[in-house]
Design a protein around this motif. Structure first.
Motif, mmCIF file in Angstrom:
data_model
loop_
_atom_site.group_PDB
_atom_site.id
_atom_site.type_symbol
_atom_site.label_atom_id
_atom_site.label_comp_id
_atom_site.label_asym_id
_atom_site.label_seq_id
_atom_site.Cartn_x
_atom_site.Cartn_y
_atom_site.Cartn_z
ATOM 1 N N ALA A 412 -21.523 13.201 -19.754
ATOM 2 C CA ALA A 412 -22.029 12.983 -18.397
ATOM 3 C C ALA A 412 -21.888 11.514 -18.006
ATOM 4 O O ALA A 412 -21.465 11.182 -16.895
ATOM 5 N N GLY A 413 -22.234 10.618 -18.946
ATOM 6 C CA GLY A 413 -22.087 9.181 -18.667
ATOM 7 C C GLY A 413 -20.638 8.777 -18.531
ATOM 8 O O GLY A 413 -20.267 8.000 -17.644
ATOM 9 N N ILE A 414 -19.798 9.331 -19.442
ATOM 10 C CA ILE A 414 -18.372 8.996 -19.386
ATOM 11 C C ILE A 414 -17.764 9.497 -18.080
ATOM 12 O O ILE A 414 -16.942 8.820 -17.450
ATOM 13 N N ALA A 415 -18.171 10.699 -17.645
ATOM 14 C CA ALA A 415 -17.641 11.261 -16.406
ATOM 15 C C ALA A 415 -17.947 10.345 -15.226
ATOM 16 O O ALA A 415 -17.103 10.123 -14.349
ATOM 17 N N HIS A 416 -19.170 9.810 -15.207
ATOM 18 C CA HIS A 416 -19.529 8.898 -14.117
ATOM 19 C C HIS A 416 -18.655 7.649 -14.152
ATOM 20 O O HIS A 416 -18.179 7.172 -13.113
ATOM 21 N N GLU A 417 -18.430 7.124 -15.376
ATOM 22 C CA GLU A 417 -17.618 5.916 -15.508
ATOM 23 C C GLU A 417 -16.156 6.174 -15.150
ATOM 24 O O GLU A 417 -15.467 5.318 -14.595
ATOM 25 N N ILE A 418 -15.669 7.394 -15.465
ATOM 26 C CA ILE A 418 -14.273 7.721 -15.152
ATOM 27 C C ILE A 418 -14.080 7.864 -13.645
ATOM 28 O O ILE A 418 -13.052 7.486 -13.084
ATOM 29 N N ASN A 419 -15.069 8.424 -12.973
ATOM 30 C CA ASN A 419 -14.947 8.662 -11.530
ATOM 31 C C ASN A 419 -14.730 7.367 -10.748
ATOM 32 O O ASN A 419 -14.025 7.340 -9.739
ATOM 33 N N ASN A 420 -15.385 6.267 -11.194
ATOM 34 C CA ASN A 420 -15.259 5.004 -10.459
ATOM 35 C C ASN A 420 -13.818 4.491 -10.434
ATOM 36 O O ASN A 420 -13.253 4.260 -9.354
ATOM 37 N N PRO A 421 -13.178 4.269 -11.601
ATOM 38 C CA PRO A 421 -11.776 3.801 -11.539
ATOM 39 C C PRO A 421 -10.843 4.833 -10.916
ATOM 40 O O PRO A 421 -9.844 4.483 -10.294
ATOM 41 N N THR A 422 -11.158 6.123 -11.092
ATOM 42 C CA THR A 422 -10.312 7.151 -10.483
ATOM 43 C C THR A 422 -10.351 7.036 -8.961
ATOM 44 O O THR A 422 -9.334 7.161 -8.257
ATOM 45 N N GLY A 423 -11.544 6.797 -8.416
ATOM 46 C CA GLY A 423 -11.668 6.615 -6.967
ATOM 47 C C GLY A 423 -10.882 5.406 -6.478
ATOM 48 O O GLY A 423 -10.251 5.442 -5.407
ATOM 49 N N ILE A 424 -10.921 4.336 -7.269
ATOM 50 C CA ILE A 424 -10.159 3.144 -6.901
ATOM 51 C C ILE A 424 -8.658 3.449 -6.876
ATOM 52 O O ILE A 424 -7.922 3.030 -5.971
ATOM 53 N N ILE A 425 -8.196 4.212 -7.894
ATOM 54 C CA ILE A 425 -6.772 4.573 -7.967
ATOM 55 C C ILE A 425 -6.375 5.384 -6.741
ATOM 56 O O ILE A 425 -5.350 5.137 -6.082
ATOM 57 N N ILE A 426 -7.193 6.400 -6.397
ATOM 58 C CA ILE A 426 -6.872 7.265 -5.247
ATOM 59 C C ILE A 426 -6.829 6.440 -3.957
ATOM 60 O O ILE A 426 -5.926 6.593 -3.113
ATOM 61 N N HIS A 427 -7.822 5.559 -3.807
ATOM 62 C CA HIS A 427 -7.871 4.724 -2.599
ATOM 63 C C HIS A 427 -6.647 3.788 -2.540
ATOM 64 O O HIS A 427 -6.020 3.629 -1.476
ATOM 65 N N SER A 428 -6.318 3.176 -3.655
ATOM 66 C CA SER A 428 -5.212 2.227 -3.685
ATOM 67 C C SER A 428 -3.873 2.911 -3.472
ATOM 68 O O SER A 428 -2.990 2.390 -2.768
ATOM 69 N N ILE A 429 -3.699 4.079 -4.091
ATOM 70 C CA ILE A 429 -2.404 4.743 -3.979
ATOM 71 C C ILE A 429 -2.157 5.238 -2.561
ATOM 72 O O ILE A 429 -1.018 5.356 -2.100
ATOM 73 N N ALA A 430 -3.266 5.537 -1.843
ATOM 74 C CA ALA A 430 -3.109 5.932 -0.441
ATOM 75 C C ALA A 430 -2.540 4.763 0.376
ATOM 76 O O ALA A 430 -1.673 4.943 1.255
ATOM 77 N N PHE A 431 -3.019 3.550 0.051
ATOM 78 C CA PHE A 431 -2.488 2.356 0.730
ATOM 79 C C PHE A 431 -1.001 2.184 0.410
ATOM 80 O O PHE A 431 -0.190 1.860 1.278
ATOM 81 N N PHE A 432 -0.636 2.415 -0.881
ATOM 82 C CA PHE A 432 0.771 2.295 -1.271
ATOM 83 C C PHE A 432 1.646 3.290 -0.498
ATOM 84 O O PHE A 432 2.765 2.966 -0.079
ATOM 85 N N ASN A 433 1.129 4.538 -0.321
ATOM 86 C CA ASN A 433 1.906 5.550 0.401
ATOM 87 C C ASN A 433 2.201 5.095 1.830
ATOM 88 O O ASN A 433 3.331 5.214 2.321
ATOM 89 N N HIS A 434 1.162 4.563 2.517
ATOM 90 C CA HIS A 434 1.371 4.085 3.892
ATOM 91 C C HIS A 434 2.319 2.881 3.901
ATOM 92 O O HIS A 434 3.181 2.754 4.787
ATOM 93 N N ALA A 435 2.162 1.984 2.901
ATOM 94 C CA ALA A 435 3.007 0.798 2.851
ATOM 95 C C ALA A 435 4.472 1.168 2.632
ATOM 96 O O ALA A 435 5.385 0.568 3.215
ATOM 97 N N LEU A 436 4.722 2.170 1.799
ATOM 98 C CA LEU A 436 6.094 2.576 1.523
ATOM 99 C C LEU A 436 6.781 3.129 2.769
ATOM 100 O O LEU A 436 7.983 2.926 2.988
ATOM 101 N N LYS A 437 6.006 3.855 3.595
ATOM 102 C CA LYS A 437 6.598 4.376 4.833
ATOM 103 C C LYS A 437 7.028 3.225 5.749
ATOM 104 O O LYS A 437 8.097 3.269 6.375
ATOM 105 N N ASP A 438 6.160 2.191 5.829
ATOM 106 C CA ASP A 438 6.506 1.045 6.674
ATOM 107 C C ASP A 438 7.652 0.235 6.080
ATOM 108 O O ASP A 438 8.502 -0.325 6.811
ATOM 109 N N LEU A 439 7.693 0.119 4.742
ATOM 110 C CA LEU A 439 8.724 -0.680 4.089
ATOM 111 C C LEU A 439 10.094 -0.013 4.122
ATOM 112 O O LEU A 439 11.112 -0.666 3.876
ATOM 113 N N GLN A 440 10.103 1.309 4.374
ATOM 114 C CA GLN A 440 11.376 2.024 4.374
ATOM 115 C C GLN A 440 12.321 1.464 5.440
ATOM 116 O O GLN A 440 13.515 1.251 5.212
#
Length: 668
Positions: A412-440
């Motif tokens: 349960a504790g590990i799951a909470h700790e995993i969720n935090n960096p996972t959320g950061i990854i999802i948020h960051s990768i969404a920015f990368f997706n938008h950036a790639l469309k503009d960079l194309q």
């Protein structure tokens, strides 16, 4: 005796008769004396040919090998040959007729002929006359060779074969010991007993045939047949010990009867003497009856104890025992938990010398036992044996549950700790997706100015495509990590509701295959996806989890493909539609499972790969997810032949009704 004399004794004056049976009526042994129809008939032939019959007992397979060996000392054996086929050996006239037929378990269908054996596993005794009959003929059944007919009966009971083709005399002897087996056909093969010898003994076989014909003409052959095969003449093999016990029981009964008569006479004499002595005698009898009754009750209690109780003296002699599991005390496989073998003599001496009890946990094969050795005075000790396998398993299960409970709290504790960096990854990768469309657009413009421009050593268009695919893969993997963590939490809270949506089952399969591509790339993978794509109601992420787990299990059960190896294992995934709904089937041709494993595979924490890191939760979670989708998962597997798992989904309309979801028309 010199060697020349021995050779002459073996070849000129004797006939070495090889036999293998030990049961009436053909060849058997009573109190160490060889008897039987074949033996008496051969003995009479020996008298008529002025030769001494010497009996040699060997196994059936050894005798077959001997009779084909020119150098073997065995001259003659008795075997059954089919009436339509002659063995390629020197053989006598028929001795006695017999037949073979089919035997099955009680309740199985009747066998009307050879055609009813098609496709069934049939036990055949190697070298027997059934084997001789079917050799070289087309066989529509699956032949299973056995060394003895009794081995075939044992395999029939264990389910390894469906039918046993057995010779009549042997089967009649075995069936009282196997009451679950019955005769299930009329005779399928007719045969006759013959004396058989190597071709080097052709002259000897001619003499045997002459003597056999004389015995038939004189009527002596008929007398032997009536003696050994006549009605009511079934032979019983009684040992000397049994006979001695029988006569000893009669003697004890007579002595007991005489003792009772003597006791009655003395009692009447005392009664006549004086009233006082009669009263004293009556009181003594009542006391003796009470003591006897108490002793019998105590003996009954001790005999009824399921655990072993044994009383020994210092010389390790057994004074009394209830005979429960006492064979363990002298077995070399009975040892202490730490591995040392148990020695009864040394342990008994140690306990008597120290006057201290010995209590230890023991192991015998796959069973756990508790041994208690208690001193009684200086010269006697009592041993108590109690099976503790169930208690040991419960203790292990309790320890495992405690560890898993601690692991659950940690998860349960590990799951909470995993969720935090996972959320950061999802948020960051969404920015990368938008950036790639503009960079194309910028990349396209720059490539026109600099045609030789490369990104990470790749053509810009290909590089941008790879970046987009990698970005989407990272996002998909991060979302899966988040979903798995949430599923781990939901496993402890099964009442959490899930929103089911209209899904493309083929797309669920494709996503799962992409996520397991690194594992399946070394196997032969076959996909057959129905078109048009089947539609179902469900939770895509949870169904990904189920399918990924099943694919990983199939990979563990299979061996990797090597080149064009046609014998390598295969993993196949198929979707289909029918009147009953939509189905998803995962098959593999791997190691498979036995019935005991198949019954427990969805139990929590049950795994066959504990040493390889398996937790036993995978199929348990899959089973729960499938039940939440109001569907079922059907397993079929056989050892060495692979496993098939079929998930039968309801149609979309039935799913909406079963799950009480809003209709698609209302949503629209």
């Amino acid at each position: 005796m010199c060697s020349t004399a021995v050779e002459a004794w073996q070849t000129d004056e004797n006939i070495i008769f090889g036999v293998h049976s030990k049961t009436a009526p053909l060849e058997w042994r009573n109190n160490g004396v060889d008897m039987g129809f074949h033996l008496e008939l051969m003995s009479r032939i020996g008298q008529m040919t002025d030769k001494r019959i010497v009996v040699r007992r060997k196994t059936f397979q050894q005798l077959l090998a001997d009779v084909h060996d020119d150098t073997s000392p065995i001259d003659v054996i008795a075997v059954v040959s089919p009436v339509t086929i002659d063995r390629q050996l020197s053989q006598s006239d028929p001795i006695y007729a017999t037949h073979a037929k089919a035997y099955t378990l009680q309740g199985k269908e009747f066998i009307h002929g050879w055609h009813d054996l098609a496709g069934k596993r049939v036990a055949i005794k190697k070298g027997a006359f059934v084997d001789v009959y079917i050799t070289g003929q087309a066989q529509e059944f699956i032949r299973v060779d056995v060394d003895l007919y009794e081995t075939g009966f044992q395999q029939l009971i264990s389910g390894d074969v469906d039918i046993v083709l057995a010779e009549n005399f042997v089967a009649r002897r075995l069936m009282p010991h196997y009451p679950s087996i019955r005769s299930s056909s009329a005779p399928l093969i007719y045969g006759a007993f013959n004396f058989v010898s190597n071709h080097k003994n052709a002259q000897l076989m001619a003499e045997i045939n002459d003597a056999l014909r004389q015995l038939k003409l004189s009527g002596e052959y008929d007398r032997l047949v009536n003696k050994w095969f006549g009605t009511g003449r079934e032979k019983v093999d009684l040992s000397n010990a049994q006979q001695r016990m029988f006569w000893l029981a009669i003697l004890i009964s007579i002595i007991s009867a005489l003792g009772m008569l003597l006791t009655g006479y003395i009692s009447r004499s005392l009664h006549k003497r004086t009233q006082a002595l009669n009263l004293e005698l009556a009181q003594r009898k009542r006391a003796e009856q009470q003591i006897s009754s108490l002793s019998q009750q105590f003996q009954s209690v001790l005999d009824g104890i399921p655990h072993g109780v044994t009383l020994l003296n210092r010389q390790c002699e057994r004074l009394w025992s209830n005979d429960n599991n006492n064979e363990l005390l002298t077995s070399t496989e009975f040892h202490f938990m730490h591995g040392d073998t148990f020695n009864l003599n040394s342990s008994l001496v140690t306990v008597l010398e120290s006057q201290k009890s010995l209590i230890a946990d023991m192991i015998y094969r796959d069973q756990f036992w508790q041994l208690q050795l208690h001193p009684i005075g200086n010269d006697q000790a009592v041993i108590l044996l109690e099976e503790a396998t169930e208690r040991h398993n419960l203790r292990q299960a309790n320890d495992e549950a405690s560890r898993l409970a601690s692991l659950g709290e940690l998860s349960a504790g590990i799951a909470h700790e995993i969720n935090n960096p996972t959320g950061i990854i999802i948020h960051s990768i969404a920015f990368f997706n938008h950036a790639l469309k503009d960079l194309q657009q910028a990349a396209d413009a720059y490539q026109k100015q600099n045609p030789f421009w490369l990104i990470a050593g790749l053509d810009p268009n290909r590089a941008m495509t790879e970046l987009q695919v990698s970005s989407l893969t990272i996002e998909e993997g991060a979302k899966r990590i988040s979903r798995i963590v949430n599923d781990l939490k939901r496993y402890a809270l099964p009442t959490v509701t899930t929103e089911h949506q209209l899904l493309n089952l083929n797309e669920v399969v494709k996503v799962s295959l992409r996520l397991t591509a690194n594992q399946t790339k070394i196997f032969r993978l076959i996909t057959q996806l129905n078109e048009p794509a089947p539609m179902i109601m469900g939770d895509a992420q949870q169904l990904h989890q189920v399918l990924i787990n099943l694919i990983q299990n199939a990979c563990h059960a299979c061996k990797p493909a090597t080149g064009d190896d046609a014998d390598s294992d295969t993993i196949s995934i198929e979707t289909s539609t029918s009147a009953d709904g939509v189905s998803l089937t995962i098959r593999d041709t791997g190691t498979g499972m036995d019935s005991a494993t198949l019954q427990r595979i969805t139990e929590p924490f049950f795994t066959t790969r504990r040493s390889g890191g398996g937790s036993g939760l995978g199929l348990s979670v899959c089973s729960r997810i499938i039940k939440e989708h109001m569907t079922e998962m059907q397993f079929s597997s056989r050892l060495g032949q692979g496993t098939s798992i079929k998930i039968q989904f309801l149609s979309v309309s039935d799913s909406i009704k079963a799950l009480k979801l809003p209709s698609l028309e209302q949503d629209t």
